[in-house]
Motif scaffolding. Structure first.
Motif, PDB file in Angstrom:
ATOM      1  N   GLU A  80     -10.118   7.493 -10.486  1.00  0.00           N
ATOM      2  CA  GLU A  80     -10.333   8.898  -9.991  1.00  0.00           C
ATOM      3  C   GLU A  80     -11.547   9.219  -9.313  1.00  0.00           C
ATOM      4  N   SER A  81     -12.562   8.291  -9.374  1.00  0.00           N
ATOM      5  CA  SER A  81     -13.770   8.478  -8.948  1.00  0.00           C
ATOM      6  C   SER A  81     -13.784   9.043  -7.295  1.00  0.00           C
ATOM      7  N   THR A  82     -15.160   9.509  -7.117  1.00  0.00           N
ATOM      8  CA  THR A  82     -14.924   9.720  -5.278  1.00  0.00           C
ATOM      9  C   THR A  82     -15.289   8.593  -4.332  1.00  0.00           C
ATOM     10  N   ASP A  83     -15.524   7.673  -5.083  1.00  0.00           N
ATOM     11  CA  ASP A  83     -16.021   6.354  -4.304  1.00  0.00           C
ATOM     12  C   ASP A  83     -14.695   5.483  -4.373  1.00  0.00           C
ATOM     13  N   TRP A  84     -13.496   6.024  -4.511  1.00  0.00           N
ATOM     14  CA  TRP A  84     -12.422   5.237  -4.440  1.00  0.00           C
ATOM     15  C   TRP A  84     -11.915   4.393  -3.085  1.00  0.00           C
ATOM     16  N   TRP A  85     -12.309   5.024  -1.900  1.00  0.00           N
ATOM     17  CA  TRP A  85     -12.109   4.423  -0.852  1.00  0.00           C
ATOM     18  C   TRP A  85     -13.204   3.402  -0.363  1.00  0.00           C
ATOM     19  N   GLU A  86     -14.470   3.606  -0.707  1.00  0.00           N
ATOM     20  CA  GLU A  86     -15.412   2.444  -0.760  1.00  0.00           C
ATOM     21  C   GLU A  86     -15.225   1.409  -1.569  1.00  0.00           C
ATOM     22  N   ARG A  87     -14.844   1.463  -2.821  1.00  0.00           N
ATOM     23  CA  ARG A  87     -14.854   0.466  -3.971  1.00  0.00           C
ATOM     24  C   ARG A  87     -13.431   0.009  -4.004  1.00  0.00           C
ATOM     25  N   VAL A  88     -12.408   0.401  -3.633  1.00  0.00           N
ATOM     26  CA  VAL A  88     -11.127   0.042  -3.962  1.00  0.00           C
ATOM     27  C   VAL A  88     -10.255  -0.336  -2.597  1.00  0.00           C
ATOM     28  N   VAL A  89     -10.282   0.664  -1.645  1.00  0.00           N
ATOM     29  CA  VAL A  89      -9.725   0.202  -0.350  1.00  0.00           C
ATOM     30  C   VAL A  89     -10.189  -0.741   0.573  1.00  0.00           C
ATOM     31  N   MET A  90     -11.745  -0.338   0.614  1.00  0.00           N
ATOM     32  CA  MET A  90     -12.360  -1.515   1.270  1.00  0.00           C
ATOM     33  C   MET A  90     -12.685  -2.889   0.661  1.00  0.00           C
ATOM     34  N   ARG A  91     -12.516  -2.939  -0.504  1.00  0.00           N
ATOM     35  CA  ARG A  91     -12.625  -4.182  -1.338  1.00  0.00           C
ATOM     36  C   ARG A  91     -11.885  -4.844  -1.964  1.00  0.00           C
ATOM     37  N   GLU A  92     -10.791  -4.227  -2.292  1.00  0.00           N
ATOM     38  CA  GLU A  92      -9.692  -4.696  -3.122  1.00  0.00           C
ATOM     39  C   GLU A  92      -8.433  -4.589  -2.559  1.00  0.00           C
ATOM     40  N   PHE A  93      -8.239  -3.907  -1.494  1.00  0.00           N
ATOM     41  CA  PHE A  93      -6.859  -3.744  -0.756  1.00  0.00           C
ATOM     42  C   PHE A  93      -6.555  -5.195  -0.165  1.00  0.00           C
ATOM     43  N   GLN A  94      -5.435  -5.483  -0.350  1.00  0.00           N
ATOM     44  CA  GLN A  94      -4.836  -6.827   0.306  1.00  0.00           C
ATOM     45  C   GLN A  94      -4.059  -6.465   1.494  1.00  0.00           C
ATOM     46  N   PRO A  95      -3.636  -7.474   2.471  1.00  0.00           N
ATOM     47  CA  PRO A  95      -3.160  -7.054   3.359  1.00  0.00           C
ATOM     48  C   PRO A  95      -1.596  -6.253   3.255  1.00  0.00           C
ATOM     49  N   SER A  96      -1.091  -6.803   2.227  1.00  0.00           N
ATOM     50  CA  SER A  96       0.212  -5.867   1.790  1.00  0.00           C
ATOM     51  C   SER A  96      -0.235  -4.296   1.520  1.00  0.00           C
ATOM     52  N   ASP A  97      -1.123  -3.983   0.887  1.00  0.00           N
ATOM     53  CA  ASP A  97      -1.594  -2.641   0.599  1.00  0.00           C
ATOM     54  C   ASP A  97      -1.926  -1.901   1.763  1.00  0.00           C
ATOM     55  N   TRP A  98      -2.727  -2.531   2.735  1.00  0.00           N
ATOM     56  CA  TRP A  98      -2.749  -2.063   4.156  1.00  0.00           C
ATOM     57  C   TRP A  98      -1.494  -1.410   4.634  1.00  0.00           C
ATOM     58  N   LEU A  99      -0.643  -2.471   4.865  1.00  0.00           N
ATOM     59  CA  LEU A  99       0.726  -2.031   5.540  1.00  0.00           C
ATOM     60  C   LEU A  99       1.541  -1.048   4.865  1.00  0.00           C
ATOM     61  N   GLU A 100       1.445  -1.287   3.472  1.00  0.00           N
ATOM     62  CA  GLU A 100       2.108  -0.209   2.774  1.00  0.00           C
ATOM     63  C   GLU A 100       1.770   1.102   2.665  1.00  0.00           C
ATOM     64  N   LYS A 101       0.385   1.418   2.621  1.00  0.00           N
ATOM     65  CA  LYS A 101      -0.180   2.575   2.608  1.00  0.00           C
ATOM     66  C   LYS A 101      -0.558   3.398   3.934  1.00  0.00           C
TER      67      LYS A 101
END
Length: 436
Positions: A80-101
């Motif tokens: 729930e932190s405000t850096d969800w975009w920087e820490r999760v999407v940009m670093r942890e998202f896999q190709p399938s996550d990008w395609l799904e979301k």
């Protein structure tokens, strides 16, 4: 007289006592409410202070992601932190996550951001830093792909709800302004010839360069002229007309008409009608077909008038000839490309599938932006998940059907359609002969 004076004095004293008692009770109630409000505010203050202290401790004691031990599963959806975009999407998202979301690959996403930068880049101010371009685009794509509420996206990305609304509006306007001339434009003469070869090879329909259809997008009740937005199926919508090529990519879109508008009326108020009547589909020198010069043409459904450059099938009847039935089979098979394009469009961008709660001045721009993004994904070869179509095939609001009066049909169009009837009957006859 003495008794009357005594009675009046007694009544005055009693009234004074009752009024004083009422004032005391009212004052006590007000004081009690103020005390309760003070305690609630005090408790909320300490609760927020405690939460901030915990977040600061977590931030100070957290280690870089590269130093964290490997975990069997990722739990980014509960952060729930405000850096969800920087820490999760940009670093942890896999190709399938990008395609799904985001309904596109990471490479296409950053290509999109680069093309939108001239319109969406912002400068930091003394009060606060500007929201990064990539984050603004991600907020808008998340909304277009899922159609979830603004407050849900607000909590996910750590921005205000008004910021989410502004991101969606700005990004959609930028897509239409900057990318529409690149990805959604009328085909050139060479592209028309390539489209005609594709339709002839894949569906056996010569001289055809595209198909046109209409899509109803669910909306909430507008503030004015609500009756105009009820369609024939009994739900509120806006209508979008789209023309696609043989690859299912849009090259002409006209959006924003009230749901009660007839498809033929939308066509006659669109640029496609003006181009068709002005000879946009003519070919120089004219092409020969069944001993007659004929240019390119398009295919439509029963809701469109029959023209020399726009063909539709014969109304279903037991009295149709073999040639007319052969024409209907060929046309419906070739025209299915526009139905498939609308299906993929809504499956990829579900803001067009579910009821859209945006203001009416935003909806047409949002529809155009989704059509442009559909072309972007198709051109760059982004994968399309077949399971996305399940929501479209099981939708609760089926698409309305429209049918135009035969009086609107053009005589030249009837002659062209008769030529194709002869052509397809000859084709089927030759195929049966070869099979025997």
């Amino acid at each position: 007289m003495a008794n009357d004076e005594t009675l009046r004095s007694l009544m005055f004293t009693l009234s004074y006592v009752l009024l004083k008692r009422r004032r005391d009770v009212t004052s006590a109630d007000a004081q009690r409410r103020r005390e309760v409000q003070r305690r609630v505010a005090h408790r909320q203050y300490f609760h927020q202070r405690h939460k901030r202290m915990i977040m600061m401790m977590i931030a100070q004691t957290s280690r870089p992601i590269s130093e964290l031990p490997a975990r069997p599963t990722r739990v980014w959806s509960s952060i729930e932190s405000t850096d969800w975009w920087e820490r999760v999407v940009m670093r942890e998202f896999q190709p399938s996550d990008w395609l799904e979301k985001f309904r596109m690959t990471k490479e296409t996403f950053f290509l999109l951001c680069g093309k939108l930068k001239p319109r969406l880049s912002r400068q930091d101010t003394r009060l606060r830093p500007a929201l990064p371009l990539e984050k603004r685009v991600a907020v808008a794509l998340w909304r277009l792909a899922s159609n979830v509420e603004y407050r849900t996206i607000s909590a996910l990305f750590g921005v205000g709800r008004s910021t989410v609304c502004k991101c969606v509006r700005d990004v959609c306007h930028a897509i239409v302004l900057l990318l529409r001339p690149l990805y959604l434009r009328p085909p050139s003469e060479q592209e028309l010839e390539d489209a005609a070869r594709l339709f002839s090879t894949r569906w056996g329909f010569p001289h055809c360069v595209g198909a046109v259809g209409s899509l109803h997008v669910p909306i909430i009740a507008p503030s004015s002229n609500t009756d105009n937005y009820w369609n024939s199926r009994g739900w509120l919508s806006v209508v979008t007309q789209g023309a696609v090529n043989g690859l299912g990519q849009f090259w002409d879109v006209c959006a924003g008409f009230p749901g009660s508008t007839e498809h033929s009326a939308i066509l006659q108020n669109s640029t496609l009608w003006a181009r068709g009547c002005d000879g946009f589909l003519l070919h120089e020198p004219p092409l020969d077909f069944m001993g007659r010069p004929l240019g390119f043409l398009m295919l439509g459904d029963a809701g469109y008038p029959l023209k020399s450059w726009l063909l539709k099938s014969f109304p279903e009847s037991s009295e149709l000839s073999a040639a007319q039935r052969a024409f209907n089979r060929k046309l419906e098979r070739a025209r299915s490309v526009v139905d498939e394009a609308f299906l993929r469009l809504r499956a990829r961008w579900q803001c067009l599938l579910k009821r859209n709660d945006c203001r009416m001045d935003v909806v047409p721009t949002m529809i155009l932006a989704c059509c442009v993004l559909h072309n972007v994904c198709e051109v760059h070869g982004d994968e399309f998940e077949e399971r996305w179509e399940e929501a479209v095939r099981t939708e609760e609001s089926p698409q309305p059907a429209d049918e135009v009066s035969p009086a609107a049909d053009d005589r030249d169009g009837e002659e062209v359609r008769a030529l194709f009837c002869q052509y397809f009957l000859q084709q089927e006859t030759q195929q049966r002969t070869l099979a025997c």
